[in-house]
Design a protein around this motif. Structure first.
Motif, PDB file in Angstrom:
ATOM      1  N   VAL A 172       0.775  -1.258   0.050  1.00 58.34           N
ATOM      2  CA  VAL A 172      -0.011   0.190   0.193  1.00 58.34           C
ATOM      3  C   VAL A 172       0.903   1.237   0.051  1.00 58.34           C
ATOM      4  O   VAL A 172       0.618   2.106  -0.667  1.00 58.34           O
ATOM      5  N   VAL A 173       1.919   1.191   0.925  1.00 65.19           N
ATOM      6  CA  VAL A 173       2.850   2.188   0.897  1.00 65.19           C
ATOM      7  C   VAL A 173       3.474   2.634  -0.359  1.00 65.19           C
ATOM      8  O   VAL A 173       3.428   3.567  -0.920  1.00 65.19           O
ATOM      9  N   ALA A 174       4.038   1.756  -1.012  1.00 69.30           N
ATOM     10  CA  ALA A 174       4.938   1.667  -2.419  1.00 69.30           C
ATOM     11  C   ALA A 174       3.820   2.075  -3.327  1.00 69.30           C
ATOM     12  O   ALA A 174       4.215   3.017  -4.393  1.00 69.30           O
ATOM     13  N   VAL A 175       2.527   1.780  -3.396  1.00 67.78           N
ATOM     14  CA  VAL A 175       1.520   2.226  -4.459  1.00 67.78           C
ATOM     15  C   VAL A 175       1.303   3.592  -4.190  1.00 67.78           C
ATOM     16  O   VAL A 175       1.177   4.573  -5.145  1.00 67.78           O
ATOM     17  N   ASN A 176       0.974   3.946  -2.964  1.00 65.79           N
ATOM     18  CA  ASN A 176       1.068   5.527  -2.766  1.00 65.79           C
ATOM     19  C   ASN A 176       2.204   6.272  -3.146  1.00 65.79           C
ATOM     20  O   ASN A 176       1.919   7.696  -3.427  1.00 65.79           O
ATOM     21  N   ILE A 177       3.270   5.808  -2.728  1.00 67.34           N
ATOM     22  CA  ILE A 177       4.423   6.809  -3.138  1.00 67.34           C
ATOM     23  C   ILE A 177       4.345   6.934  -4.554  1.00 67.34           C
ATOM     24  O   ILE A 177       4.630   8.052  -4.998  1.00 67.34           O
ATOM     25  N   TYR A 178       4.355   5.949  -5.315  1.00 69.86           N
ATOM     26  CA  TYR A 178       4.650   6.187  -6.718  1.00 69.86           C
ATOM     27  C   TYR A 178       3.284   6.717  -7.462  1.00 69.86           C
ATOM     28  O   TYR A 178       3.501   7.310  -8.393  1.00 69.86           O
ATOM     29  N   THR A 179       2.186   6.723  -6.926  1.00 68.68           N
ATOM     30  CA  THR A 179       0.793   7.342  -7.653  1.00 68.68           C
ATOM     31  C   THR A 179       0.953   8.634  -6.926  1.00 68.68           C
ATOM     32  O   THR A 179       0.239   9.496  -7.854  1.00 68.68           O
ATOM     33  N   VAL A 314       5.218  -3.699  -7.269  1.00 60.62           N
ATOM     34  CA  VAL A 314       5.000  -2.504  -6.813  1.00 60.62           C
ATOM     35  C   VAL A 314       6.026  -1.603  -6.853  1.00 60.62           C
ATOM     36  O   VAL A 314       6.588  -0.279  -7.127  1.00 60.62           O
ATOM     37  N   VAL A 315       7.175  -2.171  -6.086  1.00 59.86           N
ATOM     38  CA  VAL A 315       8.558  -1.364  -5.726  1.00 59.86           C
ATOM     39  C   VAL A 315       9.228  -1.050  -7.025  1.00 59.86           C
ATOM     40  O   VAL A 315       9.766  -0.156  -7.362  1.00 59.86           O
ATOM     41  N   ALA A 316       9.238  -2.107  -7.902  1.00 59.80           N
ATOM     42  CA  ALA A 316       9.916  -2.004  -9.044  1.00 59.80           C
ATOM     43  C   ALA A 316       9.254  -1.018  -9.888  1.00 59.80           C
ATOM     44  O   ALA A 316       9.813  -0.297 -10.607  1.00 59.80           O
ATOM     45  N   GLY A 317       7.976  -0.941  -9.783  1.00 59.32           N
ATOM     46  CA  GLY A 317       7.196   0.301 -10.683  1.00 59.32           C
ATOM     47  C   GLY A 317       7.653   1.406  -9.814  1.00 59.32           C
ATOM     48  O   GLY A 317       7.818   2.528 -10.559  1.00 59.32           O
ATOM     49  N   ALA A 318       7.685   1.662  -8.502  1.00 54.49           N
ATOM     50  CA  ALA A 318       8.125   2.780  -7.828  1.00 54.49           C
ATOM     51  C   ALA A 318       9.388   3.282  -8.163  1.00 54.49           C
ATOM     52  O   ALA A 318       9.330   4.541  -8.638  1.00 54.49           O
ATOM     53  N   VAL A 319      10.260   2.508  -8.311  1.00 54.95           N
ATOM     54  CA  VAL A 319      11.734   2.871  -8.771  1.00 54.95           C
ATOM     55  C   VAL A 319      11.618   3.176 -10.197  1.00 54.95           C
ATOM     56  O   VAL A 319      12.402   4.387 -10.474  1.00 54.95           O
ATOM     57  N   ALA A 338       3.082  11.782 -17.212  1.00 54.84           N
ATOM     58  CA  ALA A 338       2.190  10.604 -17.551  1.00 54.84           C
ATOM     59  C   ALA A 338       2.907   9.520 -18.139  1.00 54.84           C
ATOM     60  O   ALA A 338       2.726   8.483 -18.001  1.00 54.84           O
ATOM     61  N   LEU A 339       3.964   9.873 -18.982  1.00 49.88           N
ATOM     62  CA  LEU A 339       4.895   8.708 -19.600  1.00 49.88           C
ATOM     63  C   LEU A 339       5.576   8.041 -18.529  1.00 49.88           C
ATOM     64  O   LEU A 339       5.854   6.751 -18.802  1.00 49.88           O
ATOM     65  N   GLY A 340       6.164   8.648 -17.429  1.00 50.40           N
ATOM     66  CA  GLY A 340       6.831   8.135 -16.462  1.00 50.40           C
ATOM     67  C   GLY A 340       5.622   6.881 -15.655  1.00 50.40           C
ATOM     68  O   GLY A 340       6.133   5.818 -15.374  1.00 50.40           O
ATOM     69  N   THR A 341       4.478   7.375 -15.510  1.00 56.92           N
ATOM     70  CA  THR A 341       3.384   6.535 -14.929  1.00 56.92           C
ATOM     71  C   THR A 341       3.261   5.396 -15.756  1.00 56.92           C
ATOM     72  O   THR A 341       2.862   4.312 -15.472  1.00 56.92           O
ATOM     73  N   LEU A 342       3.181   5.714 -17.008  1.00 53.62           N
ATOM     74  CA  LEU A 342       2.789   4.589 -18.138  1.00 53.62           C
ATOM     75  C   LEU A 342       3.721   3.602 -17.910  1.00 53.62           C
ATOM     76  O   LEU A 342       3.420   2.324 -17.912  1.00 53.62           O
ATOM     77  N   VAL A 343       5.156   3.672 -18.142  1.00 52.71           N
ATOM     78  CA  VAL A 343       6.016   2.731 -18.003  1.00 52.71           C
ATOM     79  C   VAL A 343       6.141   2.254 -16.631  1.00 52.71           C
ATOM     80  O   VAL A 343       6.189   0.960 -16.630  1.00 52.71           O
TER      81      VAL A 343
END
Length: 439
Positions: A172-179, A314-319, A338-343
């Motif tokens: 949950v924390v990792a998702v909140n960080i990168y979102t 999720v951590v991989a996505g956040a990094v 937006a591009l960063g979020t997409l990737v």
């Protein structure tokens, strides 16, 4: 701010609780014990977080400047454990959840229109904004005795729940960080204008994504129950249906968003937000990516007790999001975020596919992609031609939506696409037959 405090107080209970309740649903004694143990954890964390929240109100300048508002909205922290939404979801009490939620949100909207007329009413706006959640929590707790007993059972085994709860909390924390990372980095590296444009694009994406992931809350308890009972065939059959649902629903939403991004922004946010068009078009494919990662992560890895792999994805996505934001935001602003979020979302999905490659390719094979692509092409061509006959934004979106989704659904029906034919059309026919027999 309050949502962050509530998140810490809840740890990973909202997701873990659904799975735990679903697995204990056929054993009343076990269900009572499990519910009480999870409640104890949530209440203990709520007390700790509430103390920290009160200290923040007393000593943090930003909190002090709106002390009354923070106190009012902070009530939701105290009442959150009483909601035990995870128990109702685990027991699949969706009728009760829906009726309660709709009623309280309807009351909140009425009160908003009745009493909020100027910026000076912002404190009462805080009251109405938490009314639905706080009221739901109180009603849930009152209704709780219909399903479990809260009479202390003793000999609690709190420790067994801590590890999976903390692992899910890390997710949950990792998702909140990168979102939320995109907005934070935009604010530091660009201007408030870029933050506002990006927020407008994300708002539309969030609404559409919720339609795709709505099936998830319904699936988790049932899938957890199947795993508990060792019913692997039913588990895989349900996953196949869910995957087909995501593909059939998410792709047309993504394409429609790309084609009509500008019109959607004008209609929802105003002409000032036309600059967010490119960002919205870039972020639109995440509707598909999030739909699939929600299925594989929350609905498959979680019931299988593979929460660590969910966290790793999720951590991989956040990094990835952090690195790509640093590269793209300085040059592209909102479009770069937006591009960063997409990737980042693509990375999350790819990691989950690696963990579940055998199951994923097995369920992916049964989708009739050719029929879906044909329906999308015809729907796109016809809707673009139909919508071009008007200039008024609302009418254009209305005509585009009706023609696009109407043609899309019609082509799937005519070609007898698996999902539409097997689960939608046959379901309607069965209901009609059942209704006639009932008469």
């Amino acid at each position: 701010m309050v949502s962050y405090f509530t998140m810490v107080a809840a740890l990973g209970v909202p997701t873990y609780g659904i799975r735990a309740a679903a697995k204990a649903r056929d054993d009343q004694e076990k269900l009572n014990r499990t519910t009480q143990e999870i409640l104890i954890i949530h209440l203990f964390m709520m007390i700790l977080v509430s103390i920290a929240y009160i200290m923040a109100i007393l000593f943090v300048p930003r909190f002090q400047s709106d002390r009354i508002l923070f106190l009012v909205v902070g009530v939701s922290i105290l009442l959150d454990p009483l909601g035990v939404n995870w128990l109702y979801q685990g027991l699949e009490q969706y009728g009760y959840i829906a009726k309660r939620s709709i009623f309280l949100k309807f009351v909140g909207v009425i009160l908003m229109f009745m009493f909020i007329h100027s910026p000076d009413d912002y404190v009462f706006y805080g009251v109405t904004s938490i009314l639905a959640s706080a009221g739901s929590n109180v009603l849930n707790f009152i209704n709780l005795r219909k399903y479990v007993s809260l009479k202390p059972v003793g000999d609690y085994n709190i420790k067994q729940h801590l590890k999976p709860i903390l692992i899910l909390f890390a997710q949950v924390v990792a998702v909140n960080i990168y979102t939320n990372l995109d907005n934070v980095m935009l604010g530091f590296m660009k201007t408030d204008l870029d933050v506002g444009l990006y927020a407008a694009a994300v708002k539309v994406k969030t609404i559409l994504t919720s339609l795709v992931t709505s099936l998830g809350a319904v699936l988790l308890p049932r899938l957890s129950y199947y795993i508990m009972e060792g019913r692997k065939e039913e588990f895989q059959a349900l996953i196949k249906k869910a995957y087909n649902f995501v593909i059939v629903i998410a792709f047309p939403l993504m394409l429609f968003t790309i084609f009509y991004a500008k019109d959607c922004l004008i209609f929802l946010s105003g002409n000032e937000f036309i600059g967010a068009t490119l960002a919205m078009q870039i972020i639109a494919p995440t509707i598909v990516l999030i739909g699939l990662s929600n299925l594989l992560g929350i609905q498959v890895l979680t019931p299988l007790n593979r929460e660590k792999q969910l966290v790793y994805s999720v951590v991989a996505g956040a990094v990835a999001d952090l690195i790509l934001n640093m590269v793209f935001i300085p040059e592209m602003g909102a479009a770069g975020a937006a591009l960063g979020t997409l990737v980042a979302e693509a990375v999350v999905l790819m990691v989950q596919i690696l963990y579940l490659k055998d199951l994923f390719f097995k369920i992916a094979k049964q989708v009739q992609y050719g029929k879906i692509v044909l329906a999308l092409i015809l729907a796109s061509v016809i809707s673009i031609r139909c919508s071009n006959i008007v200039d008024m934004v609302f009418l254009k979106l209305l005509i585009a939506g009706m023609s696009f989704f109407g043609i899309y659904g019609l082509i799937l029906l005519l070609t007898k696409e698996n999902f539409i034919n097997s689960y939608v059309l046959e379901g309607i026919l069965k209901n009609k037959v059942f209704h006639r027999k009932g008469k």
